[in-house]
Design a protein around this motif. Structure first.
Motif, mmCIF file in Angstrom:
data_model
loop_
_atom_site.group_PDB
_atom_site.id
_atom_site.type_symbol
_atom_site.label_atom_id
_atom_site.label_comp_id
_atom_site.label_asym_id
_atom_site.label_seq_id
_atom_site.Cartn_x
_atom_site.Cartn_y
_atom_site.Cartn_z
ATOM 1 N N ALA A 5 13.221 -33.569 -0.848
ATOM 2 C CA ALA A 5 13.776 -34.718 -1.553
ATOM 3 C C ALA A 5 12.944 -35.095 -2.767
ATOM 4 O O ALA A 5 11.720 -34.943 -2.778
ATOM 5 C CB ALA A 5 13.855 -35.915 -0.604
ATOM 6 N N SER A 21 12.684 -40.147 -0.775
ATOM 7 C CA SER A 21 13.248 -40.512 0.526
ATOM 8 C C SER A 21 13.010 -41.996 0.758
ATOM 9 O O SER A 21 11.944 -42.526 0.433
ATOM 10 C CB SER A 21 12.594 -39.708 1.654
ATOM 11 N N PHE A 50 17.394 -39.241 -0.215
ATOM 12 C CA PHE A 50 17.748 -39.134 1.189
ATOM 13 C C PHE A 50 17.252 -40.367 1.935
ATOM 14 O O PHE A 50 16.248 -40.986 1.560
ATOM 15 C CB PHE A 50 17.143 -37.867 1.799
ATOM 16 N N TYR A 52 16.140 -42.075 5.626
ATOM 17 C CA TYR A 52 15.652 -41.831 6.988
ATOM 18 C C TYR A 52 15.701 -43.145 7.747
ATOM 19 O O TYR A 52 15.017 -44.111 7.392
ATOM 20 C CB TYR A 52 14.226 -41.286 6.934
ATOM 21 N N ARG A 67 21.790 -35.038 -4.723
ATOM 22 C CA ARG A 67 20.983 -34.309 -3.735
ATOM 23 C C ARG A 67 19.484 -34.488 -3.962
ATOM 24 O O ARG A 67 18.693 -33.603 -3.688
ATOM 25 C CB ARG A 67 21.354 -32.813 -3.725
ATOM 26 N N ASN A 71 24.442 -35.525 6.047
ATOM 27 C CA ASN A 71 23.198 -34.812 5.736
ATOM 28 C C ASN A 71 22.059 -35.767 5.382
ATOM 29 O O ASN A 71 21.018 -35.343 4.902
ATOM 30 C CB ASN A 71 23.431 -33.833 4.565
ATOM 31 N N SER A 72 22.293 -37.058 5.601
ATOM 32 C CA SER A 72 21.312 -38.121 5.313
ATOM 33 C C SER A 72 21.100 -38.344 3.823
ATOM 34 O O SER A 72 20.154 -39.022 3.417
ATOM 35 C CB SER A 72 19.955 -37.848 5.982
ATOM 36 N N GLU A 73 21.985 -37.764 2.986
ATOM 37 C CA GLU A 73 21.886 -38.012 1.554
ATOM 38 C C GLU A 73 22.437 -39.399 1.239
ATOM 39 O O GLU A 73 23.476 -39.809 1.776
ATOM 40 C CB GLU A 73 22.674 -36.956 0.777
ATOM 41 N N ASN A 124 11.263 -31.668 4.722
ATOM 42 C CA ASN A 124 12.374 -30.808 5.161
ATOM 43 C C ASN A 124 13.563 -30.892 4.201
ATOM 44 O O ASN A 124 14.245 -29.891 3.957
ATOM 45 C CB ASN A 124 12.822 -31.188 6.566
ATOM 46 N N LYS A 125 13.813 -32.067 3.675
ATOM 47 C CA LYS A 125 14.945 -32.269 2.761
ATOM 48 C C LYS A 125 14.637 -31.824 1.337
ATOM 49 O O LYS A 125 15.540 -31.761 0.509
ATOM 50 C CB LYS A 125 15.352 -33.752 2.749
#
Length: 229
Positions: A126, A129, A204, A206, A201, A149-151, A123-124
Motif C-alpha cells: 500500500a 494504510s 487500504f 485495516y 489501489r 480486498n480492503s481497498e 502485504n497490500k
C-alpha cells in the motif's frame, strides 16, 4: 519500521473552553498530558523512535520531551506557519529514516495492534494504510467504505450513521510513494491526498475494533479523564 510521526501542532479551537492555555495534545488527563498516553502505547507496540510535528506553543512539548524521553529517541520538526495536516506530515517525512512510517494524531488514542497492521500494509504493498474503527450511532465522523480486498473506495461526509467504519487517524505511509506526489507545501492530508487516491489501489483500510478516544471536544476530553484513570 519502528518510527512514528505524531502530529501535535494543532491549536484545538473546540477545546479552548476546557484547556485555554495549552496545545490540545498537552491537555492534562489525570496528571499527565494526553500525548503521554499515546507515546506509552506506541512504545508498548515496539515503536522506539518518534518524530514530533509541532507548531502552536511548541515550547510546552519540548520541555516535556526533554524530561521524559531519551534525546536520541526523538526528533522535533516545527512548522514556522500552519501547513495543514498534509504539509505537516510532508515536512516530518524529511526526518524519517525508514521506507514506511506510522503516522498518528496527537489528540487521538487508538490502541491498535501495530504488528498486524504493519503486516497488512506490507502485504497490500500500500501507498497508505488506514486503521479503521467500527462505530455505531455517530455523526461526528465521516464513514469510510472498503471493498472485498480492503481497498478504500469512498470517504463519506459527516452525517448520522447507524453503523460503519471511521478513519481512526492512524496511518502507515510509504514515504517514497507519498513524497513522489509532489504535493504543495500546505495541504490537507485528508482532502488533498486521501480523498484523491481512492480507487487507485494505493489506499487500504485495516479494521481494528480497539479502544478509541479523540479529545477534540470538551465532552470527550472529560470522557478521557474517566476512561484513562
Amino acid at each position: 519500521m519502528n518510527e512514528a510521526i505524531i502530529l501535535a501542532g494543532g491549536i484545538g479551537t473546540r477545546l479552548k473552553s476546557a484547556v485555554p492555555d495549552l496545545p490540545k495534545c498537552m491537555a492534562p488527563v489525570n496528571g499527565k498530558p494526553f500525548i503521554a498516553y499515546i507515546i506509552a502505547h506506541l512504545q508498548q507496540q515496539g515503536i522506539d523512535r518518534f518524530i514530533f510535528s509541532l507548531g502552536y506553543k511548541h515550547q510546552y512539548f519540548t520541555e516535556y520531551l526533554q524530561q521524559h524521553l531519551l534525546t536520541e529517541s526523538y526528533t522535533i520538526v516545527t512548522e514556522q506557519e500552519p501547513l495543514g495536516t498534509g504539509g505537516a506530515i510532508q515536512l516530518a517525512c524529511s526526518a524519517v529514516h525508514s521506507e514506511n512510517v506510522l503516522v498518528t494524531n496527537g489528540d487521538t488514542l487508538y490502541t491498535m495492534h501495530y504488528a498486524t497492521f504493519r503486516q497488512f500494509h506490507l502485504n497490500k504493498k500500500a501507498g497508505c494504510s488506514l486503521c479503521l474503527k467500527p462505530m455505531e450511532h455517530f455523526d461526528r465522523y465521516g464513514a469510510v467504505s472498503i471493498n472485498e480486498n480492503s481497498e478504500i473506495i469512498a470517504f463519506h461526509e459527516k452525517k448520522y450513521t447507524e453503523k460503519g467504519l471511521i478513519n481512526g487517524g492512524v496511518y502507515l505511509l510509504n514515504v517514497t510513494q507519498f513524497l513522489s506526489n509532489k504535493l504543495p507545501e500546505k495541504f490537507s492530508f485528508e482532502k488533498d491526498y486521501l480523498e484523491q487516491k481512492t480507487g487507485n489501489r494505493e489506499l487500504f483500510g485495516y479494521v481494528q475494533d480497539e479502544y478509541f478516544i479523540d479529545i477534540g471536544i470538551p465532552d470527550d476530553y472529560l470522557k478521557a479523564q474517566a476512561e484513562l484513570s
